[in-house]
Design a protein around this motif. Sequence first.
Motif, PDB file in Angstrom:
ATOM      1  N   GLY A  80       0.803  -1.215   0.000  1.00 48.06           N
ATOM      2  CA  GLY A  80       0.000   0.000   0.000  1.00 48.06           C
ATOM      3  C   GLY A  80       0.835   1.264   0.000  1.00 48.06           C
ATOM      4  N   LEU A  81       1.954   1.241   0.705  1.00 42.81           N
ATOM      5  CA  LEU A  81       2.809   2.416   0.791  1.00 42.81           C
ATOM      6  C   LEU A  81       3.627   2.650  -0.475  1.00 42.81           C
ATOM      7  N   TYR A  82       4.170   1.584  -1.053  1.00 39.74           N
ATOM      8  CA  TYR A  82       5.260   1.781  -2.000  1.00 39.74           C
ATOM      9  C   TYR A  82       5.076   1.228  -3.405  1.00 39.74           C
ATOM     10  N   LEU A  83       4.223   0.245  -3.603  1.00 38.18           N
ATOM     11  CA  LEU A  83       4.235  -0.405  -4.911  1.00 38.18           C
ATOM     12  C   LEU A  83       3.824   0.552  -6.023  1.00 38.18           C
ATOM     13  N   ARG A  84       2.856   1.428  -5.776  1.00 38.64           N
ATOM     14  CA  ARG A  84       2.480   2.398  -6.799  1.00 38.64           C
ATOM     15  C   ARG A  84       3.606   3.397  -7.049  1.00 38.64           C
ATOM     16  N   ARG A  85       4.303   3.775  -6.010  1.00 38.38           N
ATOM     17  CA  ARG A  85       5.428   4.709  -6.171  1.00 38.38           C
ATOM     18  C   ARG A  85       6.579   4.072  -6.944  1.00 38.38           C
ATOM     19  N   LEU A  86       6.643   2.768  -6.936  1.00 40.23           N
ATOM     20  CA  LEU A  86       7.666   2.042  -7.683  1.00 40.23           C
ATOM     21  C   LEU A  86       7.222   1.714  -9.108  1.00 40.23           C
ATOM     22  N   GLY A  87       6.140   2.321  -9.551  1.00 43.86           N
ATOM     23  CA  GLY A  87       5.656   2.064 -10.892  1.00 43.86           C
ATOM     24  C   GLY A  87       4.732   0.875 -10.987  1.00 43.86           C
ATOM     25  N   GLY A  88       4.308   0.327  -9.840  1.00 48.67           N
ATOM     26  CA  GLY A  88       3.361  -0.777  -9.841  1.00 48.67           C
ATOM     27  C   GLY A  88       3.992  -2.149  -9.898  1.00 48.67           C
ATOM     28  N   ARG A  89       5.337  -2.234  -9.915  1.00 44.18           N
ATOM     29  CA  ARG A  89       6.011  -3.537 -10.011  1.00 44.18           C
ATOM     30  C   ARG A  89       7.235  -3.556  -9.116  1.00 44.18           C
ATOM     31  N   ILE A  90       7.547  -4.740  -8.568  1.00 41.34           N
ATOM     32  CA  ILE A  90       8.767  -4.918  -7.793  1.00 41.34           C
ATOM     33  C   ILE A  90       9.325  -6.312  -8.064  1.00 41.34           C
ATOM     34  N   ALA A  91      10.640  -6.400  -8.186  1.00 42.20           N
ATOM     35  CA  ALA A  91      11.295  -7.692  -8.337  1.00 42.20           C
ATOM     36  C   ALA A  91      11.193  -8.458  -7.024  1.00 42.20           C
ATOM     37  N   ILE A  92      10.972  -9.754  -7.100  1.00 46.05           N
ATOM     38  CA  ILE A  92      10.828 -10.542  -5.880  1.00 46.05           C
ATOM     39  C   ILE A  92      12.107 -10.479  -5.043  1.00 46.05           C
ATOM     40  N   ALA A  93      13.274 -10.390  -5.702  1.00 48.27           N
ATOM     41  CA  ALA A  93      14.523 -10.309  -4.944  1.00 48.27           C
ATOM     42  C   ALA A  93      14.581  -9.035  -4.107  1.00 48.27           C
ATOM     43  N   ASP A  94      14.128  -7.913  -4.680  1.00 48.62           N
ATOM     44  CA  ASP A  94      14.100  -6.658  -3.927  1.00 48.62           C
ATOM     45  C   ASP A  94      13.106  -6.732  -2.778  1.00 48.62           C
ATOM     46  N   LEU A  95      11.945  -7.324  -3.045  1.00 43.87           N
ATOM     47  CA  LEU A  95      10.937  -7.438  -1.999  1.00 43.87           C
ATOM     48  C   LEU A  95      11.431  -8.312  -0.857  1.00 43.87           C
ATOM     49  N   VAL A  96      12.090  -9.399  -1.168  1.00 41.53           N
ATOM     50  CA  VAL A  96      12.641 -10.275  -0.131  1.00 41.53           C
ATOM     51  C   VAL A  96      13.656  -9.517   0.716  1.00 41.53           C
ATOM     52  N   ARG A  97      14.521  -8.713   0.075  1.00 42.61           N
ATOM     53  CA  ARG A  97      15.520  -7.950   0.829  1.00 42.61           C
ATOM     54  C   ARG A  97      14.866  -6.922   1.749  1.00 42.61           C
ATOM     55  N   LEU A  98      13.840  -6.246   1.237  1.00 38.42           N
ATOM     56  CA  LEU A  98      13.169  -5.240   2.063  1.00 38.42           C
ATOM     57  C   LEU A  98      12.437  -5.878   3.233  1.00 38.42           C
ATOM     58  N   MET A  99      11.790  -7.011   3.001  1.00 38.46           N
ATOM     59  CA  MET A  99      11.114  -7.693   4.096  1.00 38.46           C
ATOM     60  C   MET A  99      12.121  -8.265   5.094  1.00 38.46           C
ATOM     61  N   ALA A 100      13.315  -8.625   4.616  1.00 41.12           N
ATOM     62  CA  ALA A 100      14.363  -9.090   5.530  1.00 41.12           C
ATOM     63  C   ALA A 100      14.778  -7.979   6.487  1.00 41.12           C
ATOM     64  N   ARG A 135      13.555   6.837   0.974  1.00 40.74           N
ATOM     65  CA  ARG A 135      14.923   6.818   0.443  1.00 40.74           C
ATOM     66  C   ARG A 135      15.522   5.421   0.521  1.00 40.74           C
ATOM     67  N   HIS A 136      15.212   4.715   1.607  1.00 41.46           N
ATOM     68  CA  HIS A 136      15.735   3.352   1.752  1.00 41.46           C
ATOM     69  C   HIS A 136      15.123   2.429   0.701  1.00 41.46           C
ATOM     70  N   VAL A 137      13.819   2.561   0.455  1.00 42.70           N
ATOM     71  CA  VAL A 137      13.177   1.737  -0.565  1.00 42.70           C
ATOM     72  C   VAL A 137      13.768   2.045  -1.940  1.00 42.70           C
ATOM     73  N   GLU A 138      13.956   3.324  -2.241  1.00 41.55           N
ATOM     74  CA  GLU A 138      14.584   3.696  -3.516  1.00 41.55           C
ATOM     75  C   GLU A 138      15.964   3.070  -3.664  1.00 41.55           C
ATOM     76  N   ALA A 139      16.749   3.131  -2.590  1.00 44.21           N
ATOM     77  CA  ALA A 139      18.108   2.590  -2.663  1.00 44.21           C
ATOM     78  C   ALA A 139      18.091   1.081  -2.881  1.00 44.21           C
ATOM     79  N   ARG A 140      17.159   0.397  -2.237  1.00 40.24           N
ATOM     80  CA  ARG A 140      17.059  -1.064  -2.376  1.00 40.24           C
ATOM     81  C   ARG A 140      16.599  -1.469  -3.779  1.00 40.24           C
TER      82      ARG A 140
END
Length: 281
Positions: free
Chosen positions: A24-44, A267-272
Motif C-alpha cells: 500500500g505504501l510503495y508499490l504504486r510509487r515504484l511504478g506498480g512492479r517490484i522484483a521478488i529479490a528486492d521485496l525479499v531484501r526489504l522484508m528481511a 529513500r531506503h526503498v529507492e536505494a534497495r
Amino acid sequence: MTLVLDDLESRPGSTASALRTFIGLYLRRLGGRIAIADLVRLMADLDVPAARTRTAVARLRQRGLLIGERADGIGYRLDPAAVPMLERGDRRIFAVHRMAAGEPWCLVSFSIPESRRDMRHQLRRRLQWIGCGAVAAGLWICPGHLQDEAEEILGDLDAWAYATVFRTDTPVVHGSLPEAVAGWWDLDALAAEHRRFQAAVTPLLTLPASDDRDAFVAYLRLIDSWRILPYLDPGLPAGLLPADWPGERSVELYAELAGRLADRAWRHVEARTRAPARTRA
C-alpha cells in the motif's frame, strides 16, 4: 473484474499485514512492479525470512492483489483491481477526518430477505469495517463524510434493491446523544484499540533511527500498527465521546512519527530497488 477488499483482519506485526502495508505504501510509487529479490531484501529488513515472504506473496496473488510477472526477472505487479482498495486506504490512513459538531450523519436502512442472508452478513460486516455503528439490526449510522463509502459497499454487494440511504442532521434520541452513541458503537473496545496502538508506537519516539534502514523499519511498523484504526474509528465529534477519549493522542502520535520517518523510509526503498521517485497515486 474481481473485487479486492481491504484486509482489516491481518494481525498488525504479522507477515501478511506487514506485506500489505508495504504494498500500500510503495508499490504504486515504484511504478506498480517490484522484483521478488528486492521485496525479499526489504522484508528481511523487517526480520521476515525469505521463505515466509514468498509464501505471503503467493497468498496475496491468490487474493487478487498481485500479478506474477517474468519480464526483466521474476517480479510482481499490482493487480489493477486492487487500485480502488488502495486509494480508499490512502484516504482513510493519510487524511484522518474528525466529524465536527453540526455536520450531517448518514443512515443506512436495509431489509434483506432470508434467502439472501449471505448478502446481509457481508453488508453488516463491511459497514462495521468502515466504522458504522448499529442503531438496530437493519439500521446503521455513520458520519456524513463516510456516505460515499457506505454507498460503494451497497453497490459492490448489489444490495441497493434492499436498502435506502438517508442524510440527516443531529438524530433525536431518548436520553442524551452521547448515551445513544455509546450504544451504537463499542467505545470501550475502540478505546482499547487506540491504547494498544499507543503502546506499540510510543517507543518509536525515543528509538534512535541512525540510518534510512532504521527509519524504514520504524515507519513500516508505525503504519502497520496504525492502518486499521482510521477504519474502526469513524471520527465522531469530541463532544459525543468520553472526556478521556484516547483518539486525539493516537492521531498526534501518528502524525509526529510519520513526519519524522516517511521521507527517510522512502529513500531506503529507492536505494534497495534503484527506482526513480514517483508520487503515491
